[in-house]
Write an enzyme that holds these catalytic residues in place. Structure first.
Site, PDB file in Angstrom:
ATOM      1  N   THR A 214      48.104  43.331  41.888  1.00 54.67           N
ATOM      2  CA  THR A 214      48.161  44.487  41.699  1.00 54.67           C
ATOM      3  C   THR A 214      46.567  44.886  42.495  1.00 54.67           C
ATOM      4  OG1 THR A 214      47.510  45.551  40.000  1.00 54.67           O
ATOM      5  CG2 THR A 214      49.066  45.865  40.247  1.00 54.67           C
TER       6      THR A 214
ATOM      7  N   LYS B  76      36.365  41.692  31.755  1.00 54.59           N
ATOM      8  CA  LYS B  76      37.343  42.572  31.754  1.00 54.59           C
ATOM      9  C   LYS B  76      38.097  42.690  30.871  1.00 54.59           C
ATOM     10  CE  LYS B  76      41.063  40.980  33.958  1.00 54.59           C
ATOM     11  NZ  LYS B  76      42.081  40.380  35.044  1.00 54.59           N
TER      12      LYS B  76
ATOM     13  N   ASP C 224      36.131  37.896  35.654  1.00 55.56           N
ATOM     14  CA  ASP C 224      37.337  38.184  34.355  1.00 55.56           C
ATOM     15  C   ASP C 224      36.830  36.521  33.252  1.00 55.56           C
ATOM     16  OD1 ASP C 224      39.327  36.275  34.854  1.00 55.56           O
ATOM     17  OD2 ASP C 224      40.764  38.047  34.939  1.00 55.56           O
TER      18      ASP C 224
ATOM     19  N   HIS D 250      47.311  29.177  37.318  1.00 52.83           N
ATOM     20  CA  HIS D 250      46.167  30.283  35.988  1.00 52.83           C
ATOM     21  C   HIS D 250      45.533  29.580  34.956  1.00 52.83           C
ATOM     22  CE1 HIS D 250      45.461  34.258  34.896  1.00 52.83           C
ATOM     23  NE2 HIS D 250      45.341  33.512  33.999  1.00 52.83           N
TER      24      HIS D 250
HETATM   25  C1  R5P Z   1      44.090  37.283  34.870  1.00 46.63           C
HETATM   26  O1  R5P Z   1      43.482  36.343  34.779  1.00 46.63           O
HETATM   27  C2  R5P Z   1      44.487  37.018  36.523  1.00 46.63           C
HETATM   28  O2  R5P Z   1      43.056  36.007  36.868  1.00 46.63           O
HETATM   29  C3  R5P Z   1      43.694  37.801  37.344  1.00 46.63           C
HETATM   30  O3  R5P Z   1      42.889  38.832  37.366  1.00 46.63           O
HETATM   31  C4  R5P Z   1      45.442  38.742  37.469  1.00 46.63           C
HETATM   32  O4  R5P Z   1      46.040  38.735  37.329  1.00 46.63           O
HETATM   33  C5  R5P Z   1      45.009  39.890  38.777  1.00 46.63           C
HETATM   34  O5  R5P Z   1      46.138  40.573  38.801  1.00 46.63           O
HETATM   35  P1  R5P Z   1      45.667  42.382  39.302  1.00 46.63           P
HETATM   36  O6  R5P Z   1      45.580  41.855  40.781  1.00 46.63           O
HETATM   37  O7  R5P Z   1      46.908  42.782  39.574  1.00 46.63           O
HETATM   38  O8  R5P Z   1      44.692  42.925  38.472  1.00 46.63           O
END
Ligand code: R5P
Length: 312
Positions: free
Chosen positions: A217, A186, A163, A126
């Site tokens: 999610t 975002k 994001d 990440h």
């Molecule tokens: C955030 O920084 C990650 O790159 C993903 O965008 C995020 O964790 C996705 O989570 P969710 O599907 O719950 O929005």
């Protein structure tokens, strides 16, 4: 020798098949009180051991299981132990962004090192800085490269980062496809809810390709796809390395989702997503580590031998 934890045996078998060998023999049991018991069932003295564990969906259980397997290998005198972690857990807890919160990604790194891991092989961390939490080598493969060849056939595309955090991975993807990049601003309101305020760039009349390291999610993809549609994108495709798909609901704004198999699809939703296997790439990386060859060539696009394993 390649051993598999219980999180994703299918992927471990796929890697072993590519390496033309069978998985190492190991017994993993759950005791009635919930504790985990492990026994390595063949000689590993002086061997280079690799343990595959994708620490997702039940991260606390699988992390503990991995630590116990590594401890068993260390005490059985394996020469080196590589933790093969297609999905690295707790990676979003990588900094102290509010008062009195932990840096859990660092804690995981410390636990792995302390247990006896001598190298980590992972994919699309990440945050790449997590490599710095370790004092051992960390090889971070690039999963999104597996989609480049397929999506370069789609005409009139623009890559969209859902994001700011995904900017790096999306920018690289845009460079590989040689198309423009747009960015969604975002704002996360809670663990399950996100809000958007702006889209920087042009998507009108284009096929928008959202590129993210993970989908949990699905709120991020949902909101980003919606904003792309509102700004005139004619189709929206999402490309995601790690498909956690927790309580994932069908997204009316998304036409296609492409995802790798770093996380076992067994327990996740099945909604017509297209899957590409990372097994060939991990097998090649393991072979390169064993023969002390460079693995940076694996990050390049267009390695056709990694691109053939599509499943719906
Ligand atoms: C955030 O920084 C990650 O790159 C993903 O965008 C995020 O964790 C996705 O989570 P969710 O599907 O719950 O929005």
């Amino acid at each position: 020798m390649l051993f598999s934890g219980s999180s994703h045996e299918e992927l471990a078998k796929g890697i072993a098949k590519r390496l033309k060998r069978s998985l190492g023999k190991i017994s993993i049991v759950s005791f009635p009180d919930g504790e985990i018991g492990v026994q390595i069932q063949e000689n590993v003295r002086g061997k280079e051991a690799f343990v595959l564990q994708s620490v997702a969906r039940h991260p606390n259980h699988y992390l503990m299981e991995l630590l116990i397997i590594v401890d068993a290998l260390k005490r059985a005198s394996a020469k080196s132990i590589t933790a093969v972690m297609p999905y690295f857990p707790y990676a979003r807890q990588d900094r102290k962004d509010k008062g009195r919160v932990p840096i859990t990604a660092r804690l995981v790194a410390d636990l792995l090192e302390k247990s006896g891991v001598s190298r980590v092989l992972t994919m699309d961390l990440h945050a790449e800085q997590i490599q710095g939490f370790f004092n051992i080598p960390v090889d971070n493969l690039r999963g999104s490269s597996l989609f480049v060849e397929k999506l370069s056939k789609v005409k009139g595309t623009v890559v969209v980062s859902p994001d700011v955090g995904s900017n790096r991975i999306a920018r690289k993807f845009a460079e590989d496809l040689n198309v423009n990049l747009a960015i969604v601003d975002k704002r996360r309101v809670s663990a399950k809810k996100v809000e958007l305020s702006a889209l920087i760039g042009e998507v009108e009349g284009k096929v928008a390709i959202l590129v993210d390291d993970m989908c949990s999610t699905g709120s991020t993809l949902q909101m980003a796809a919606k904003v792309c549609r509102e700004r005139g994108a004619k189709r929206v495709i999402a490309v995601v390395t790690h498909g956690l798909f927790v309580d994932f609901k069908a997204n009316p704004y998304l036409d296609e989702i492409w995802v790798t198999d770093t996380i076992s699809p067994k327990e996740g939703a099945s909604f017509g997503e297209k899957r590409v296997s990372v097994a060939p790439l991990f097998a090649e990386a393991i072979a390169s580590i064993v023969s002390a060859k460079s693995i940076s060539s694996l990050f390049e696009r267009g390695k056709k031998e990694f691109l053939g394993e599509e499943r719906s």
